[in-house]
Design a protein around this motif. Structure first.
Motif, PDB file in Angstrom:
ATOM      1  N   ASP A   1      -1.806 -12.789  20.378  1.00 29.97           N
ATOM      2  CA  ASP A   1      -1.145 -13.730  21.289  1.00 29.97           C
ATOM      3  C   ASP A   1       0.171 -14.247  20.723  1.00 29.97           C
ATOM      4  OD1 ASP A   1      -3.289 -13.447  23.073  1.00 29.97           O
ATOM      5  OD2 ASP A   1      -4.421 -15.015  22.039  1.00 29.97           O
ATOM      6  N   CYS A   2       0.954 -13.365  20.163  1.00 32.70           N
ATOM      7  CA  CYS A   2       2.234 -13.736  19.553  1.00 32.70           C
ATOM      8  C   CYS A   2       3.299 -12.802  20.117  1.00 32.70           C
ATOM      9  CB  CYS A   2       2.127 -13.604  18.029  1.00 32.70           C
ATOM     10  SG  CYS A   2       3.686 -13.704  17.138  1.00 32.70           S
ATOM     11  N   THR A   3       4.143 -13.328  20.998  1.00 30.16           N
ATOM     12  CA  THR A   3       5.183 -12.514  21.634  1.00 30.16           C
ATOM     13  C   THR A   3       6.146 -11.938  20.600  1.00 30.16           C
ATOM     14  OG1 THR A   3       5.040 -13.928  23.568  1.00 30.16           O
ATOM     15  CG2 THR A   3       6.976 -12.509  23.406  1.00 30.16           C
ATOM     16  N   ASP A   4       6.551 -12.768  19.650  1.00 29.36           N
ATOM     17  CA  ASP A   4       7.454 -12.285  18.596  1.00 29.36           C
ATOM     18  C   ASP A   4       6.809 -11.182  17.778  1.00 29.36           C
ATOM     19  OD1 ASP A   4       9.582 -13.905  19.280  1.00 29.36           O
ATOM     20  OD2 ASP A   4       9.115 -15.458  17.792  1.00 29.36           O
ATOM     21  N   CYS A   5       5.494 -11.280  17.590  1.00 29.39           N
ATOM     22  CA  CYS A   5       4.781 -10.262  16.806  1.00 29.39           C
ATOM     23  C   CYS A   5       4.815  -8.912  17.507  1.00 29.39           C
ATOM     24  CB  CYS A   5       3.337 -10.688  16.576  1.00 29.39           C
ATOM     25  SG  CYS A   5       3.172 -12.151  15.531  1.00 29.39           S
ATOM     26  N   ALA A   6       4.614  -8.922  18.818  1.00 28.47           N
ATOM     27  CA  ALA A   6       4.646  -7.671  19.579  1.00 28.47           C
ATOM     28  C   ALA A   6       6.031  -7.040  19.508  1.00 28.47           C
ATOM     29  CB  ALA A   6       4.242  -7.927  21.030  1.00 28.47           C
ATOM     30  N   ASN A   7       7.072  -7.854  19.638  1.00 30.85           N
ATOM     31  CA  ASN A   7       8.447  -7.344  19.531  1.00 30.85           C
ATOM     32  C   ASN A   7       8.720  -6.808  18.127  1.00 30.85           C
ATOM     33  OD1 ASN A   7       8.984  -8.061  22.182  1.00 30.85           O
ATOM     34  ND2 ASN A   7       9.896 -10.016  21.622  1.00 30.85           N
ATOM     35  N   ALA A   8       8.268  -7.540  17.127  1.00 40.51           N
ATOM     36  CA  ALA A   8       8.488  -7.119  15.742  1.00 40.51           C
ATOM     37  C   ALA A   8       7.813  -5.784  15.473  1.00 40.51           C
ATOM     38  CB  ALA A   8       7.965  -8.188  14.781  1.00 40.51           C
ATOM     39  N   LEU A   9       6.605  -5.620  15.976  1.00 46.72           N
ATOM     40  CA  LEU A   9       5.874  -4.366  15.762  1.00 46.72           C
ATOM     41  C   LEU A   9       6.576  -3.204  16.456  1.00 46.72           C
ATOM     42  CD1 LEU A   9       3.478  -2.939  14.522  1.00 46.72           C
ATOM     43  CD2 LEU A   9       2.134  -3.562  16.549  1.00 46.72           C
ATOM     44  N   GLU A  10       7.015  -3.385  17.691  1.00 45.43           N
ATOM     45  CA  GLU A  10       7.725  -2.314  18.407  1.00 45.43           C
ATOM     46  C   GLU A  10       9.016  -1.933  17.689  1.00 45.43           C
ATOM     47  OE1 GLU A  10       6.601  -0.404  20.858  1.00 45.43           O
ATOM     48  OE2 GLU A  10       4.760  -1.554  20.533  1.00 45.43           O
ATOM     49  N   GLU A  11       9.756  -2.934  17.206  1.00 48.84           N
ATOM     50  CA  GLU A  11      11.022  -2.650  16.520  1.00 48.84           C
ATOM     51  C   GLU A  11      10.793  -1.923  15.196  1.00 48.84           C
ATOM     52  OE1 GLU A  11      12.950  -6.455  16.331  1.00 48.84           O
ATOM     53  OE2 GLU A  11      13.612  -6.326  18.416  1.00 48.84           O
ATOM     54  N   ILE A  12       9.785  -2.336  14.451  1.00 45.50           N
ATOM     55  CA  ILE A  12       9.553  -1.673  13.163  1.00 45.50           C
ATOM     56  C   ILE A  12       9.033  -0.256  13.367  1.00 45.50           C
ATOM     57  CG2 ILE A  12       7.199  -2.391  12.583  1.00 45.50           C
ATOM     58  CD1 ILE A  12       8.479  -3.084   9.764  1.00 45.50           C
ATOM     59  N   LYS A  13       8.298  -0.038  14.447  1.00 40.74           N
ATOM     60  CA  LYS A  13       7.867   1.332  14.763  1.00 40.74           C
ATOM     61  C   LYS A  13       9.082   2.200  15.079  1.00 40.74           C
ATOM     62  CE  LYS A  13       3.212   0.500  16.566  1.00 40.74           C
ATOM     63  NZ  LYS A  13       2.374   0.485  17.787  1.00 40.74           N
ATOM     64  N   ALA A  14      10.023   1.668  15.854  1.00 39.31           N
ATOM     65  CA  ALA A  14      11.233   2.418  16.197  1.00 39.31           C
ATOM     66  C   ALA A  14      12.054   2.718  14.942  1.00 39.31           C
ATOM     67  CB  ALA A  14      12.063   1.641  17.214  1.00 39.31           C
TER      68      ALA A  14
ATOM     69  N   ALA B   1       0.820  -1.221   0.000  1.00 36.78           N
ATOM     70  CA  ALA B   1       0.000   0.000   0.000  1.00 36.78           C
ATOM     71  C   ALA B   1       0.851   1.268   0.000  1.00 36.78           C
ATOM     72  CB  ALA B   1      -0.962  -0.014   1.187  1.00 36.78           C
ATOM     73  N   GLY B   2       1.883   1.284  -0.844  1.00 35.36           N
ATOM     74  CA  GLY B   2       2.718   2.469  -0.977  1.00 35.36           C
ATOM     75  C   GLY B   2       3.812   2.605   0.071  1.00 35.36           C
ATOM     76  N   THR B   3       3.993   1.613   0.902  1.00 32.03           N
ATOM     77  CA  THR B   3       5.033   1.664   1.941  1.00 32.03           C
ATOM     78  C   THR B   3       6.243   0.853   1.502  1.00 32.03           C
ATOM     79  OG1 THR B   3       4.173  -0.263   3.125  1.00 32.03           O
ATOM     80  CG2 THR B   3       3.280   1.892   3.745  1.00 32.03           C
ATOM     81  N   GLN B   4       7.287   0.894   2.320  1.00 31.88           N
ATOM     82  CA  GLN B   4       8.508   0.165   1.987  1.00 31.88           C
ATOM     83  C   GLN B   4       8.504  -1.271   2.485  1.00 31.88           C
ATOM     84  OE1 GLN B   4      10.335   3.608   3.841  1.00 31.88           O
ATOM     85  NE2 GLN B   4      11.971   3.412   2.338  1.00 31.88           N
ATOM     86  N   ILE B   5       7.722  -1.531   3.531  1.00 31.01           N
ATOM     87  CA  ILE B   5       7.698  -2.866   4.126  1.00 31.01           C
ATOM     88  C   ILE B   5       6.339  -3.090   4.772  1.00 31.01           C
ATOM     89  CG2 ILE B   5       8.722  -2.020   6.289  1.00 31.01           C
ATOM     90  CD1 ILE B   5      10.136  -4.761   6.530  1.00 31.01           C
ATOM     91  N   ALA B   6       5.916  -4.340   4.751  1.00 31.62           N
ATOM     92  CA  ALA B   6       4.670  -4.715   5.424  1.00 31.62           C
ATOM     93  C   ALA B   6       5.017  -5.758   6.485  1.00 31.62           C
ATOM     94  CB  ALA B   6       3.671  -5.289   4.438  1.00 31.62           C
ATOM     95  N   LEU B   7       4.359  -5.637   7.618  1.00 31.52           N
ATOM     96  CA  LEU B   7       4.530  -6.595   8.711  1.00 31.52           C
ATOM     97  C   LEU B   7       3.191  -7.267   8.958  1.00 31.52           C
ATOM     98  CD1 LEU B   7       6.023  -7.865  11.156  1.00 31.52           C
ATOM     99  CD2 LEU B   7       5.336  -5.837  12.476  1.00 31.52           C
ATOM    100  N   PHE B   8       3.199  -8.586   8.946  1.00 31.67           N
ATOM    101  CA  PHE B   8       2.007  -9.367   9.258  1.00 31.67           C
ATOM    102  C   PHE B   8       2.176  -9.931  10.667  1.00 31.67           C
ATOM    103  CE2 PHE B   8       1.699  -9.068   4.772  1.00 31.67           C
ATOM    104  CZ  PHE B   8       0.376  -9.321   4.409  1.00 31.67           C
ATOM    105  N   THR B   9       1.203  -9.665  11.524  1.00 31.71           N
ATOM    106  CA  THR B   9       1.253 -10.154  12.899  1.00 31.71           C
ATOM    107  C   THR B   9      -0.066 -10.836  13.253  1.00 31.71           C
ATOM    108  OG1 THR B   9       0.400  -8.094  13.839  1.00 31.71           O
ATOM    109  CG2 THR B   9       2.803  -8.288  13.621  1.00 31.71           C
TER     110      THR B   9
END
Length: 160
Positions: free
Chosen positions: A91-104, A80-88
């Motif tokens: 109840d996924c611990t790795d997903c929460a970490n991935a989202l926080e890191e990509i936000k940073a 959707a016009g972005t550089q990267i997409a994250l699928f989460t």
């Protein structure tokens, strides 16, 4: 060089009758000199012999191209016009970490991303089309990364 090639072609009937095992030293030296000059000027003549085909790479190349074509066909919906997409997923611990890191990373490097949550039927359908079942995973225009990627890896991919 072309002159030498013309001489070789015109001498072809003579060469067909030549016993290369019975060349004099002067003939062998002249032949070697001409042959080296030809091979330097036309390296593709021996390229196949020097670098045989890599059949394993060719087999994967077709699959990789099919994956790239699939990503390209879904780019509008996935990125959707972005550089990267994250699928989460929930109840996924790795997903929460991935989202926080990509936000940073997004805040630090001005990288835009699209977040897809698998509880959304449209996002789940996209993941299915991509052949991805395990979250988290990332999609970029030229690759899919399975599993949580450390921020240092993502930064490298996104800031090259």
């Amino acid at each position: 060089m072309r002159l030498a090639l013309v001489f070789c072609v015109t001498a072809l009937p003579v060469v067909a009758q030549t016993d290369f095992g019975a060349l004099t030293d002067a003939e062998r030296l002249a032949f070697g000199t001409e042959l080296r000059a030809l091979l330097r000027a036309e390296p593709e003549l021996v390229a196949a012999a020097v670098t045989p085909p890599n059949y394993a790479a060719e087999a994967y190349q077709e699959k990789a191209q099919a994956d790239l074509d699939l990503i390209a066909s879904l780019t509008r919906q996935v990125l959707a016009g972005t550089q990267i997409a994250l699928f989460t997923g929930e109840d996924c611990t790795d997903c929460a970490n991935a989202l926080e890191e990509i936000k940073a990373i997004s805040n630090t490097y001005d990288v835009t991303f699209k977040h897809h949550v698998m509880s959304d039927p449209a996002s789940a359908a996209l993941a299915e089309q991509l052949g991805m079942t395990d979250v988290p995973f990332y999609v970029m225009p030229d690759r899919i990364l399975r599993g949580h990627m450390p921020d240092i890896v993502l930064r490298r991919y996104l800031t090259q």
